[in-house]
Design a protein around this motif. Structure first.
Motif, mmCIF file in Angstrom:
data_model
loop_
_atom_site.group_PDB
_atom_site.id
_atom_site.type_symbol
_atom_site.label_atom_id
_atom_site.label_comp_id
_atom_site.label_asym_id
_atom_site.label_seq_id
_atom_site.Cartn_x
_atom_site.Cartn_y
_atom_site.Cartn_z
ATOM 1 N N ILE A 95 48.748 -3.313 40.687
ATOM 2 C CA ILE A 95 48.349 -4.449 40.112
ATOM 3 C C ILE A 95 46.970 -4.020 40.216
ATOM 4 O O ILE A 95 45.757 -5.328 39.410
ATOM 5 N N LEU A 137 55.195 -7.344 39.799
ATOM 6 C CA LEU A 137 54.058 -6.210 38.587
ATOM 7 C C LEU A 137 54.762 -5.686 36.991
ATOM 8 O O LEU A 137 53.513 -5.578 36.700
ATOM 9 N N HIS A 164 53.132 -8.541 35.242
ATOM 10 C CA HIS A 164 51.695 -8.291 35.086
ATOM 11 C C HIS A 164 50.996 -7.323 34.299
ATOM 12 O O HIS A 164 50.551 -7.566 33.891
#
Length: 209
Positions: free
Chosen positions: A129, A194, A197
């Motif tokens: 990230i 994740l 994102h």
């Protein structure tokens, strides 16, 4: 390219200065987030050395500051790009160092030992990230805040860590399966965050590219 020792307006460092002006560091909400970051080594030391009174003191201070930073950001209209960065960094550092301290404190034959695989997954996820966010910022100057799944994962993993600490110190014994299940759910949500994102970063990059 530098001209007369000046950073061009479109440079990466110029963007950093624009997004994170110095006065934002003096916002009460951001100061509380920075306090949480500074408390991480103290929390880690307290846990590794077994000083539970100090652990509850430092951990309690971190918890209260975590509750108050968002409140003051809204109440005092101190929402900032810096806050988007500091708050999740404080969460990630706290979880990572507490998890690592629990791994160092593993007891042979103890059912409630903190699993190493969980620590590795969390660290790898956070690095992915971080890398994606830095790449996006360098290309688009956009800072993407943490999403719902990430915040939910942080809450569940934090509760699981508290249960693991209580079990390690025999302060309040919680069925280790409860801690393990909470940790599992938190890890799954972290992976979902994740993927979410990643999808969001791709969309932003395509729309601004």
């Amino acid at each position: 390219m530098r001209v007369n020792n000046q950073i061009p307006p479109n440079s990466y460092f110029s963007a950093l200065r624009f997004r994170f002006p110095v006065y934002h560091f003096f916002y009460l909400s951001n100061a509380l987030s920075m306090l949480r970051i500074l408390l991480v080594p103290a929390i880690y030391w307290s846990l590794v050395s077994g000083h539970m009174v100090m652990l509850f003191f430092f951990g309690g201070a971190a918890f209260i500051s975590d509750m108050l930073d968002g409140f003051f950001a809204r109440r005092l209209d101190q929402r900032s790009e810096l806050g988007k960065v500091l708050d999740p960094i404080a969460d990630k550092l706290t979880i990572a160092f507490v998890s690592f301290a629990l791994i160092l404190s593993r007891k042979p034959g103890f059912d409630a030992n903190f699993p190493v695989w969980a620590f590795l997954i969390m660290v790898m996820r956070d690095f992915l990230i971080l890398g994606g966010s830095v790449f996006l910022f360098k290309r688009t100057r956009i800072i993407e805040p943490s999403n719902f799944w990430g915040r939910a994962a942080t809450v569940l993993i934090s509760i699981a860590l508290i249960f693991y600490i209580l079990n390690y110190q025999q302060i309040f014994v919680v069925q280790y399966k409860i801690s393990y299940c909470l940790l599992w759910i938190g890890i799954v949500l972290a992976i979902v965050s994740l993927l979410s994102h990643k999808q969001r970063l791709i969309e932003i990059y395509k729309n601004t590219g």
